[in-house]
Design an enzyme around this catalytic site. Structure first.
Site, PDB file in Angstrom:
ATOM      1  N   ASP A  47       0.833  -1.206   0.000  1.00 23.11           N
ATOM      2  CA  ASP A  47       0.000   0.000   0.000  1.00 23.11           C
ATOM      3  C   ASP A  47       0.869   1.258   0.000  1.00 23.11           C
ATOM      4  O   ASP A  47       2.087   1.200   0.252  1.00 23.11           O
ATOM      5  CB  ASP A  47      -0.905  -0.047   1.246  1.00 23.11           C
ATOM      6  CG  ASP A  47      -2.244   0.636   1.038  1.00 23.11           C
ATOM      7  OD1 ASP A  47      -2.344   1.475   0.132  1.00 23.11           O
ATOM      8  OD2 ASP A  47      -3.175   0.337   1.801  1.00 23.11           O
ATOM      9  N   ASP A  57     -10.642   1.727  -3.675  1.00 19.86           N
ATOM     10  CA  ASP A  57     -11.200   1.464  -2.346  1.00 19.86           C
ATOM     11  C   ASP A  57     -12.712   1.424  -2.377  1.00 19.86           C
ATOM     12  O   ASP A  57     -13.345   1.120  -1.365  1.00 19.86           O
ATOM     13  CB  ASP A  57     -10.748   2.546  -1.358  1.00 19.86           C
ATOM     14  CG  ASP A  57      -9.426   2.192  -0.714  1.00 19.86           C
ATOM     15  OD1 ASP A  57      -8.983   1.032  -0.862  1.00 19.86           O
ATOM     16  OD2 ASP A  57      -8.835   3.065  -0.061  1.00 19.86           O
TER      17      ASP A  57
HETATM   18  C1  DGJ Z   1      -5.925   1.655   1.778  1.00 17.36           C
HETATM   19  C2  DGJ Z   1      -6.252   0.453   0.955  1.00 17.36           C
HETATM   20  O1  DGJ Z   1      -6.682   0.825  -0.315  1.00 17.36           O
HETATM   21  C3  DGJ Z   1      -7.289  -0.379   1.682  1.00 17.36           C
HETATM   22  O2  DGJ Z   1      -7.680  -1.459   0.896  1.00 17.36           O
HETATM   23  C4  DGJ Z   1      -6.707  -0.838   2.983  1.00 17.36           C
HETATM   24  O3  DGJ Z   1      -5.633  -1.700   2.751  1.00 17.36           O
HETATM   25  C5  DGJ Z   1      -6.265   0.355   3.809  1.00 17.36           C
HETATM   26  N1  DGJ Z   1      -5.406   1.233   3.059  1.00 17.36           N
HETATM   27  C6  DGJ Z   1      -5.550  -0.090   5.035  1.00 17.36           C
HETATM   28  O4  DGJ Z   1      -5.034   0.954   5.759  1.00 17.36           O
END
Ligand code: DGJ
Length: 733
Positions: A470, A536
């Site tokens: 991430d 997301d």
């Molecule tokens: C952002 C990501 O896109 C989510 O899927 C998740 O992993 C969160 N971060 C976790 O902090």
């Protein structure tokens, strides 16, 4: 910044088809229905004479005439001798648009005139390449231009600039340009924001420049993805289109510029911050690869070339893309071994194959306020380490995956307390926080070595098949080291190195590129990773559009898409399971909701979707993407057709309320025109159709039609409610 020796830059001596000393020639490269005709001047960088439709076999004489026929008449009040635009446009050759190179040496050497010193050409059946060396002795600079036509029909180019002078040379911008013909009158590129990434925007192509700049330090939700120009009304299936993509995950710039002379160019490259690249004597700077795609079959033709290219990467995942269960929207930071094992058991029951433990497993990480940088398993939650969970998951027959965010730190972490200077910053101040975090300075060798060692240790200790990598903030004031000099360029290259080094040490591990959802999606990150997280936003209504446009560059098997909860956690919109699952189906499928609390009937329905995904993933992940040009914005049709045309799966998706009470026919393009198909509803994606389908006789009985008729006439669409979809299978008889 001395460049490492690049074995790729020159073909080894004796490479078949390689010809040195090709200056003065008109070069014709052909691949996959594309011709690239390039005139190699003896006094300047080359001119692209044609980039587009395959011209067939052309003799030397025909190529010479092609070059001659492009020479323009003298215009009033213009150069005495008209000049074509060069691959590296320069004022010295009359170019008064954006120059290919901007830079200077203490105010001198700001305008160049590169003359070729050597050219090397490789020609083969599936394309070929040109490597041209040039120099401007007066300016104290040397240049290498690489231009390739790849087997997919994509072209790509990059440039390397070397300072051959004694004093430092500062590079402000280096971006070769590709000319496009005057028939291209419309522009399309993508914008977007977090949770609504990759939104198309169209405009007419007018005199001036349409410039897309990214200064986020990551690819971004609003990256153009492709900057395309095309003929009037070009769509998914029709029109002639030229598109460009910058394969870079840091700051970048793409532009289309039309001069008042009518000359139009597509240019793209890295966006360099002030002083970011200052070359000492003998040092060099290399641009990212910039890709060009041409098609006369609209945006689907462009997508097909990118997909073919990505699928041909040596590290393209050879195994079927597993069904993922991810813990994030199921439990967030509420990590408890028993709860997580329950989730794993429920995951196994619905047929999942990979279980990913998301954020929250490491020291101090009870929320997103703290802990980033402390890459040690939290002893409080995990007295025996991650072993009980990893072993439990693996005992259920699932692979284990783990979330990391290696480029980031929280100021509230042991790491930053011990090394406050390992944070990107400039001007003696810390950048404004974003998600309570700052960026680790990977240009600092100690910081880089530390994070590499921690990730290596975790991958060594546990049987981890997958990292979700991430990156949750933009880079602001990203100065590196004690000087605080602009550091996005070095940071971006360091991330690629870090990924490569880990992959070399742990060859079986797959890596997903995630960045606040889908904010790091580009061709270079896909050279170092195996999947991108699409967004997301799991709301299928948004996801339909996000996936429709992400597949403009990336094939579905590389785009993570999960079935989330209803109502959606990001939009609070409710949706049927069939709409959520039928949306995630056309990607790298997963589930991200608390399965342990799901209604048993719904869980059974989900298991049926998982089974369908397993049945059709080979078709979806090797086939050709089809996006029909829809006449009504309230619905869309997309699908995949097997490479041999033998099988197809389409989704008819009702997004909103249609204007008309009776849905007309929907066309199903992309099948083999002569072949006869049986068209039927595909379970479990047939449920809404059965509900609304009593008046649709063909759906109950199935229907036989050939590919040409399905593309040109189509079939009556089922009457769907908003946010419903039906799957149609087309099987060759
Ligand atoms: C952002 C990501 O896109 C989510 O899927 C998740 O992993 C969160 N971060 C976790 O902090």
């Amino acid at each position: 910044m001395t460049l490492p020796p690049d074995p790729d830059l020159r073909p080894p001596p004796g490479t078949p088809g390689a010809t040195a000393g090709a200056l003065g020639r008109v070069l014709h490269l052909r691949a996959a229905g594309v011709s690239l005709v390039v005139q190699l001047h003896t006094t300047s960088t080359p001119t692209v004479l044609h980039w587009g439709a395959d011209l067939g076999d052309l003799s030397e004489a025909a190529l010479a005439d092609l070059a001659l026929s492009g020479r323009t008449a003298r215009a009033n009040n213009d150069l005495d001798e008209p000049q074509p635009v060069r691959l590296l446009p320069e004022q010295a050759w009359g170019w008064n648009g954006r120059p290919g190179l901007s830079g200077h040496r203490a105010g001198t050497a700001w305008s160049t005139r590169f003359a070729p010193t050597a050219a090397l050409v490789e020609e083969g059946d599936g394309g070929g390449r040109l490597v041209l060396d040039a120099a401007d002795a007066e300016a104290g600079l040397a240049l290498t231009l690489e231009l390739e036509l790849l087997p997919s029909g994509l072209l790509r180019h990059r440039a390397t600039l070397t300072n051959t002078g004694a004093a430092e040379y500062e590079v402000a911008d280096l971006a070769p340009a590709l000319p496009v013909p005057p028939v291209a009158t419309k522009v399309l590129d993508l914008a977007g924001r977090w949770a609504k990434e990759r939104v198309p925007q169209r405009r007419p192509l007018t005199v001036g420049a349409h410039v897309r700049e990214n200064r986020r330090g990551r690819t971004g939700p609003d990256a153009p993805l492709v900057l395309a120009v095309g003929t009037q009304g070009f769509g998914f299936r029709t029109g002639e289109v030229w598109a460009t993509h910058t394969a870079f995950s840091g700051n970048h710039r793409s532009s289309v510029e039309k001069l008042s002379s009518g000359t139009t160019t597509l240019a793209a490259g890295e966006l360099l911050l002030p002083g970011e690249v200052r070359l000492a004597s003998g040092e060099g700077y290399r641009t990212p690869w910039v890709f060009g795609a041409w098609s006369d079959e609209g945006l689907d033709g462009i997508a097909a070339r990118f997909h073919r290219h990505l699928r041909a990467r040596p590290h393209h995942p050879p195994r079927p893309r597993p069904v993922v269960v991810n813990t994030w929207e199921a439990v967030y930071f509420d990590l408890d071994l028993e709860r997580l094992l329950d989730l794993a058991r429920a995951a196994a029951q619905v047929g999942a194959e990979r279980y990913v433990l998301d954020d929250g497993w490491f020291r101090h990480r009870r929320s997103d306020d703290a802990g980033l940088g402390d890459w040690y398993v939290d002893e409080g939650i995990w007295p025996q380490g991650l072993h009980p969970l990893v072993d439990g998951v693996r005992a259920l027959g699932l692979e284990f995956g783990l979330w990391v965010e290696p480029e980031m730190v929280n100021p509230d972490s042991d790491l930053v307390r011990a090394h406050p200077d390992w944070v990107l910053r400039t001007g003696g101040r810390t950048p404004l926080p974003s998600r309570q975090q700052q960026v680790l300075d990977l240009g600092n060798p100690d910081a880089y070595a530390h994070v590499l060692a921690r990730l290596d240790a975790i991958l060594t200790e546990y049987e981890i098949a997958y990292l979700k990598w991430d990156h949750n903030r933009d880079l602001l004031e990203a100065g590196s080291g004690p000087s605080g000099r602009a550091g996005v360029h070095a940071q971006t290259l360091a991330v690629y190195r870090l990924l490569d080094e880990l992959r070399a040490r742990h060859p079986g591990v797959e890596i997903e590129s995630c960045s606040s959802g889908g904010l790091r999606v580009d061709l270079e990150i896909l050279e170092h990773t195996d999947r991108v997280w699409g967004s997301d936003c799991l709301d299928p209504l948004e996801r339909q559009q996000i996936q429709r446009w992400t597949t403009q560059l990336v094939p579905p098997e590389l785009i993570g898409s999960h079935v989330g909860a209803s109502p959606s956690h990001t939009t609070h919109r409710s949706s049927d399971l069939s709409f959520r699952a039928g949306t995630a189906l056309f990607a790298s499928f997963g589930v991200e909701t608390d399965l342990t609390r799901m209604d048993p009937a719904e869980r059974e329905e989900l298991a049926r979707w998982v089974a369908l995904y397993k049945e059709v993933r080979e078709l979806l992940h090797t086939g050709t993407l089809v996006r029909a040009d829809d006449h009504d914005p309230s619905f869309l049709v997309h699908g995949t057709v097997a490479p041999d045309g033998g099988d197809g799966l389409f989704a008819v998706v009702q997004l909103g309320t249609p204007d008309t009470s009776v849905p007309g026919r929907v066309r199903l393009p992309g099948l083999s025109p002569q072949a006869e198909y049986e068209v039927s509803a595909q379970a479990p994606g047939d449920v809404p159709a059965v509900r609304g389908g009593k008046d649709l006789p063909w759906l109950a009985s199935g229907v036989r039609m050939n590919g040409r008729t399905l593309a040109a006439v189509g079939v009556a669409a089922p009457a769907l409610q908003p946010q419903q979809l039906v799957l149609l299978r087309t099987r060759r008889l």
